[in-house]
Each structure stands twice: as structure tokens, then as C-alpha cells.
Design an enzyme around this catalytic site. Sequence first.
Site, short mmCIF file in Angstrom:
data_model
loop_
_atom_site.label_atom_id
_atom_site.label_comp_id
_atom_site.label_asym_id
_atom_site.label_seq_id
_atom_site.Cartn_x
_atom_site.Cartn_y
_atom_site.Cartn_z
N CYS A 129 22.95 36.23 24.90
CA CYS A 129 22.45 35.21 23.97
C CYS A 129 22.12 33.92 24.72
O CYS A 129 22.76 33.58 25.71
CB CYS A 129 23.51 34.90 22.92
SG CYS A 129 24.04 36.32 21.97
N GLY A 242 22.54 52.98 28.54
CA GLY A 242 21.16 52.72 28.95
C GLY A 242 20.39 54.01 29.09
O GLY A 242 20.39 54.63 30.14
#
Length: 302
Positions: A129, A242
Site C-alpha cells: 500500500c 505467484g
Amino acid sequence: MSSLSVNFLGMKMASPVIGASGTVGFGLELADYVDYRKIGAISGKGLAPTPWKGNEGVRIAETTSGMLNCIGLENPGAPYFIEHYLPEVKKLPTVFIANMVGKSVEEYAECARMLTVPGISALEVNISCPNVKEGGAAFGTDYHQAAAVTKAVKEATTLPVIVKLSPNVTDVVSIAEAVEQAGADAVSLINTLMGIAIDLRTRRPILGNITGGLSGPAIKPVALRMVWQVAKALSIPVSGLGGIMTGTDAIEFMIAGASTVQVGTANLADPTAMERIVREMDKWCDKNGVKDINEIVGTLKA
């Protein structure tokens, strides 16, 4: 029959497979498609101390071997989740990990305090973030800021803390080492890689936010490399993710050093993916004489 059960940070899990944050909602959304008794854990959608509305415009674009997203971490806020979702989440026969986000160190600490309640077994801290107090750069791209968030969260909770690392850095190991030194109990990696998609007709970005996070099979080799590097450098456990689409993908991550694996984009293509991946891992273990899945962790011969 092989044993797929793992003990991750004191959490007893039926398998190493965790539903990755942002792809399984709060677990309730996939309850009709997956037998949660076979799934190790769910990492819920990222929660902030207050509701976030997310980004405007187009939020998802399909790419070769993957997808871009710029959802913007839309969420109802931790208090709303605790009141309206958590009572039902507690009924799911699997471990629930609360993923959390923030725009400042103080927000992360506040959210950690809010989420330290019965029914939540651990916190996964998304440090991708932007820090609104420091010019907007992501917490996870600077080891000082990554450590500051980790320290603040650890001081605000009694739950195990997993820090989710960004791959959008030149040296992911230094970030991982910083959060370990700051008290993280584990790390998870990788979060999405930044990318862009272009509409040739309009010559404009497809996504409303211009850039987005790339996930799916396209990022698997990068994720494997980073998991291997980080697992070698740290003494705390690693959760790898991933581009995991199959059981053998998951096995690769564990051989690279991951104690648990997270399934994300695969859930969007196949809502039964997690349970299928567990079956495929079990089949691989039986075929290769592996009696306990924990035996293969970190056994890459490199």
C-alpha cells in the site's frame, strides 16, 4: 497415503494450501465449490480500519498467461467485517487469516488491534500500500518503512504476523530481512508485479488506474526465484505464491523453500482449484514416495 498436514506458526492445517487474499472473498463465497476441510487456510480480502471504495473505471484486464487488476483494495472495513462476516466465517472448517492494509503506520496498528479477536488465527500484512504520509511510495519498497509497519503491528496484536512482500523492488531479500528483524513471524511472497495493458483502438490504458498488478502463471518463475532467495536468507517460515495453477506448481514452491503455498488467480478461473491442487499434491507425493509433505520444504539442489 502421504500426510499433507502442516503446522504453520502454531496453526494446524489440513494441507499447505491457503486461499490467497483478494481471490476468495472471506471464504464464504467459495463454500459451495470447495471442501474446506481439505484446505489449510483462507486469507481474507484485505481489511482497513475504515471502508475503502477502491478504484474507478475498469479494474481487470486479461493478459497472456495472467491478468492485471487495479481493484484498489475495496473493502467494507474491519469493524463491518467483524460484525457482519466473522460470525459466518467462524463456521468454516478451516483456519482464517485476516489480511490487512493501511495508509499509514498508525492505520496498520489500529487495524491490527481491531482484528485481534476470536475466530481470526493470524494477520497477513499487505505492505504494498502507498504511504500517504511519505509521498505515496509503497511501504514494501523501503526496508525502513516495511520494518516500521511490522513493528507497529506486532506491538498491537497477540496473533502471529505474516508480512506479505512486494516483488516491485530491486532486492527483496533486504526487505524480508528487515521485517524479520522487526518481529515478523513469517513472510508471504510474492504480491503482484506492476504492469500495464493498452487498448490499441483508443491508444489508452485499459485499466482505469492505468497500471495494475500482474498475477497468474506469467509471474511464476519470478515468484519461485524470490521465494528461493528469501527462504535461504531467513529463519522464519515462508508462504509462497505467484502463478500456482496445479499441484506440481505448489510442490515446486515448497521445494524452493515455502512451508505453505497460496492459490490466487487460479480460483478466478476455476472455483474448485484449491481442492484440485490438494488432490494433485497428494498424488505427486504418493508417486514419489513422500510420506510427509514437510520433508520436501527447501530441498532444492542448487
